[in-house]
Design an enzyme around this catalytic site. Structure first.
Site, PDB file in Angstrom:
ATOM      1  N   ASP A  35      -7.931  -5.296   0.002  1.00 30.76           N
ATOM      2  CA  ASP A  35      -8.443  -6.131  -1.085  1.00 30.76           C
ATOM      3  C   ASP A  35      -8.048  -7.594  -0.962  1.00 30.76           C
ATOM      4  OD1 ASP A  35      -9.807  -4.136  -2.454  1.00 30.76           O
ATOM      5  OD2 ASP A  35      -7.954  -3.406  -3.355  1.00 30.76           O
ATOM      6  N   HIS A  59       0.852  -1.183   0.000  1.00 32.40           N
ATOM      7  CA  HIS A  59       0.000   0.000   0.000  1.00 32.40           C
ATOM      8  C   HIS A  59       0.886   1.230   0.000  1.00 32.40           C
ATOM      9  CE1 HIS A  59      -3.019   2.954   1.200  1.00 32.40           C
ATOM     10  NE2 HIS A  59      -3.876   2.092   0.691  1.00 32.40           N
TER      11      HIS A  59
HETATM   12  N1  CMC Z   1       4.186  -7.639  -4.951  1.00 35.43           N
HETATM   13  C1  CMC Z   1       5.540  -7.649  -5.121  1.00 35.43           C
HETATM   14  N2  CMC Z   1       6.310  -6.547  -4.971  1.00 35.43           N
HETATM   15  C2  CMC Z   1       5.696  -5.410  -4.633  1.00 35.43           C
HETATM   16  C3  CMC Z   1       4.309  -5.345  -4.439  1.00 35.43           C
HETATM   17  C4  CMC Z   1       3.549  -6.519  -4.605  1.00 35.43           C
HETATM   18  N3  CMC Z   1       2.219  -6.494  -4.431  1.00 35.43           N
HETATM   19  N4  CMC Z   1       3.958  -4.060  -4.114  1.00 35.43           N
HETATM   20  C5  CMC Z   1       5.099  -3.360  -4.118  1.00 35.43           C
HETATM   21  N5  CMC Z   1       6.165  -4.167  -4.419  1.00 35.43           N
HETATM   22  C6  CMC Z   1       7.591  -3.790  -4.444  1.00 35.43           C
HETATM   23  C7  CMC Z   1       7.924  -2.998  -5.693  1.00 35.43           C
HETATM   24  O1  CMC Z   1       8.336  -3.816  -6.738  1.00 35.43           O
HETATM   25  C8  CMC Z   1       9.023  -2.107  -5.169  1.00 35.43           C
HETATM   26  O2  CMC Z   1      10.201  -2.877  -5.087  1.00 35.43           O
HETATM   27  P1  CMC Z   1      11.661  -2.191  -5.337  1.00 35.43           P
HETATM   28  O3  CMC Z   1      11.809  -1.193  -4.256  1.00 35.43           O
HETATM   29  O4  CMC Z   1      12.613  -3.319  -5.270  1.00 35.43           O
HETATM   30  O5  CMC Z   1      11.584  -1.564  -6.709  1.00 35.43           O
HETATM   31  C9  CMC Z   1       8.597  -1.774  -3.748  1.00 35.43           C
HETATM   32  O6  CMC Z   1       7.814  -2.894  -3.343  1.00 35.43           O
HETATM   33  C10 CMC Z   1       7.787  -0.496  -3.610  1.00 35.43           C
HETATM   34  O7  CMC Z   1       6.665  -0.594  -4.508  1.00 35.43           O
HETATM   35  P2  CMC Z   1       6.004   0.620  -5.262  1.00 35.43           P
HETATM   36  O8  CMC Z   1       5.312   0.096  -6.474  1.00 35.43           O
HETATM   37  O9  CMC Z   1       7.024   1.705  -5.467  1.00 35.43           O
HETATM   38  O10 CMC Z   1       4.984   1.117  -4.176  1.00 35.43           O
HETATM   39  P3  CMC Z   1       3.781   2.090  -4.446  1.00 35.43           P
HETATM   40  O11 CMC Z   1       3.512   2.786  -3.179  1.00 35.43           O
HETATM   41  O12 CMC Z   1       4.033   2.929  -5.660  1.00 35.43           O
HETATM   42  O13 CMC Z   1       2.586   1.087  -4.838  1.00 35.43           O
HETATM   43  C11 CMC Z   1       0.763  -0.399  -4.674  1.00 35.43           C
HETATM   44  C12 CMC Z   1       1.579   0.680  -3.963  1.00 35.43           C
HETATM   45  C13 CMC Z   1      -0.475  -0.683  -3.844  1.00 35.43           C
HETATM   46  C14 CMC Z   1       0.320   0.126  -6.056  1.00 35.43           C
HETATM   47  C15 CMC Z   1       1.624  -1.671  -4.833  1.00 35.43           C
HETATM   48  O14 CMC Z   1       2.005  -2.148  -3.559  1.00 35.43           O
HETATM   49  C16 CMC Z   1       0.930  -2.774  -5.627  1.00 35.43           C
HETATM   50  O15 CMC Z   1       1.007  -2.777  -6.850  1.00 35.43           O
HETATM   51  N6  CMC Z   1       0.208  -3.724  -4.933  1.00 35.43           N
HETATM   52  C17 CMC Z   1      -0.565  -4.751  -5.621  1.00 35.43           C
HETATM   53  C18 CMC Z   1      -1.906  -4.161  -6.082  1.00 35.43           C
HETATM   54  C19 CMC Z   1      -2.862  -3.948  -4.928  1.00 35.43           C
HETATM   55  O16 CMC Z   1      -3.051  -4.796  -4.079  1.00 35.43           O
HETATM   56  N7  CMC Z   1      -3.532  -2.766  -4.929  1.00 35.43           N
HETATM   57  C20 CMC Z   1      -4.542  -2.426  -3.932  1.00 35.43           C
HETATM   58  C21 CMC Z   1      -4.073  -1.326  -3.026  1.00 35.43           C
HETATM   59  S1  CMC Z   1      -5.127  -1.087  -1.583  1.00 35.43           S
HETATM   60  C22 CMC Z   1      -6.693  -0.668  -2.165  1.00 35.43           C
HETATM   61  C23 CMC Z   1      -6.757   0.485  -3.074  1.00 35.43           C
HETATM   62  O17 CMC Z   1      -5.933   1.371  -3.133  1.00 35.43           O
HETATM   63  O18 CMC Z   1      -7.734   0.548  -3.798  1.00 35.43           O
END
Ligand code: CMC
Length: 428
Positions: A364, A307
């Site tokens: 989720d 998140h």
């Molecule tokens: N699985 C594997 N690696 C992950 C995941 C995941 N679900 N989420 C983040 N990472 C890794 C990412 O690759 C990165 O690694 P590195 O630092 O080595 O490059 C690090 O963690 C930070 O990730 P980020 O993408 O920069 O983080 P963010 O804050 O931009 O993204 C997020 C947040 C929710 C989009 C992301 O965690 C994600 O894609 N999660 C899966 C989708 C999901 O469950 N979304 C629902 C969110 S909660 C409800 C809502 O918002 O509606």
């Protein structure tokens, strides 16, 4: 930096920027004069450090896993309140008295139908259409049947617009479900409360007497409450951004629905179940998928994990995980997906990749398991999220207009070609 200002030293000059205080949580640096004074802009991809507005609606503390609606902790609200009361709270800022609650319910019931022509619109969509696409189109189309613009300076007009959208939106959500299931479309029943009414519009079969199942209604109440608002997330920011151009409420919300659809946002609830099914069909090897998620060469992510703000735990996930156990038990359902989800959570939470990046199950991760137990098809999950998020979108839209926030218009750092002369096609 002193207590109430930040000093920026740049190009031999010192510039002062005031700090904007908060009740709790992040304080902001007011950089509105930055560009005029220094010629610089800030660059913050994904708005990871950018406050887009000042708000009084929802507070979340990502380090301590806390979420408050108008100051009330989500745990108390989820246990003691109901969705209609939460809608009132978000929209008006305080919990309603008995009279205020009754007046609000009455206001919603006044609009407890949708123009019959809307049925023709839904008819033209193929049954294979994704319900979120249908919902966004229908919400936009509602404008045609309610052409009067909201007078944002009139409390009465604002209240009516909110009540109208709340009433009609539950129909549109139920109708997308009926469409998907090939069932005839129902109108509302004023003898029921908001959630019961939605439930009946979805599940009443034309050939059977209808019974309200209190386990299902209570589960829906809880899920809708948990999704009701989440401050400046992607879809809410979209609603505020679109509305900042003084676009109408229905069209702004329609844009929010499109933003919510994405798998990184609300669409994750559908993606989680699809992922759990994929793991199950592939023999249930959870560790293999944890490895895939860690592999940077692989696009696979553990859906329902991570998140932007929560870096310890998502309090909504804690409540939903327990609710999933309770609901499956009381409905007598055994779901292999729940076992796989539990295993996945256990393996991931012991793995340094997830621990070091502070990746935990989000709202989720378990919600889809409950929706599935209630008989809601996978493609409808994000529609359920949208129904829950509606009061948040409306409250944030209302706040943005009442605060008279300026039109949203970010700047950019341009790295494209410098000025060059046009070359005729024959000479290229
Ligand atoms: N699985 C594997 N690696 C992950 C995941 C995941 N679900 N989420 C983040 N990472 C890794 C990412 O690759 C990165 O690694 P590195 O630092 O080595 O490059 C690090 O963690 C930070 O990730 P980020 O993408 O920069 O983080 P963010 O804050 O931009 O993204 C997020 C947040 C929710 C989009 C992301 O965690 C994600 O894609 N999660 C899966 C989708 C999901 O469950 N979304 C629902 C969110 S909660 C409800 C809502 O918002 O509606």
């Amino acid at each position: 930096m002193s207590d109430n200002k930040v000093i920026l030293n740049y190009d031999g000059n010192a510039y002062e920027y005031p700090i904007v205080d908060s009740t709790i949580g992040d304080r902001g640096i007011d950089i509105s004069k930055l560009r005029d004074q220094t010629g610089l802009i800030t660059l913050d991809l994904g708005y990871k450090n950018t406050g887009a507005t000042i708000s009084e609606i929802t507070y979340l503390d990502g380090d301590n896993g806390e979420l408050y609606y108008r100051g009330y902790p989500i745990e108390q609200i989820a246990e003691k309140s109901n969705f209609t009361e939460v809608m009132y709270l978000l929209l008006n800022g305080s919990l309603p008295t008995t009279e205020q609650f009754a007046g609000f319910e009455k206001g919603i019931k006044k609009y407890n139908f949708v123009a019959d022509e809307m049925k023709r619109l839904i008819d033209v969509f193929p049954r294979s259409a994704h319900p979120m696409g249908v919902l966004s189109s229908l919400t936009s189309a509602l404008t045609a049947f309610n052409p009067k613009a909201v007078d944002v300076n009139s409390k009465e007009d604002m209240d009516h617009a909110a009540e109208m959208l709340i009433a009609k939106f539950s129909h549109l959500c139920a109708w997308t479900y009926r469409k998907k299931m090939g069932l005839p479309i129902n109108h509302g029943d004023d003898s029921l409360n908001y959630v019961e009414n939605f439930y009946k519009m979805c599940f009443r079969r034309p050939n059977q007497e209808f019974h309200l199942d209190s386990t299902v209604v209570n589960a829906l109440e809880k899920l809708l409450i948990l999704h009701a608002d989440h401050e400046q997330n992607c879809s809410t920011s979209t609603v505020r951004m679109v509305g900042s151009a003084h676009t109408g409420l229905f069209a702004s919300v329609s844009a929010g629905i499109s933003a919510l659809w994405g798998p990184l946002h609300g669409g994750a609830n559908q993606a989680v179940i699809e992922m759990l099914e994929m793991i199950e069909n592939d023999g249930g090897d959870v560790a293999k998928y944890v490895e895939k998620a860690k592999n940077k060469e692989d696009n696979f992510r553990l859906m329902g994990f991570g998140h932007r703000v929560y870096k310890n735990f998502d309090p909504r996930a804690t409540i939903i995980k327990k609710a999933a156990d309770d609901i499956l038990n009381s409905l007598g359902i055994e779901d292999k997906a729940l076992d796989i989800a539990r295993q996945l959570e256990r393996v991931a939470l012991e793995d340094d990749y997830f621990v070091s990046r502070k990746l935990y199950p989000n709202v989720d991760f378990y919600s889809g398991i409950i929706y599935r137990a209630l008989g809601i098809p996978t493609e409808m999950f994000t529609v359920m999220f949208a129904l829950g998020r509606l009061p948040g979108w409306i409250s944030q839209w209302k706040e943005m207009r009442l605060h008279n926030d300026p039109i949203g218009r970010p700047r950019q750092v341009y790295q494209g070609s410098a000025k060059r002369d046009y070359v005729d096609i024959s000479a290229r």
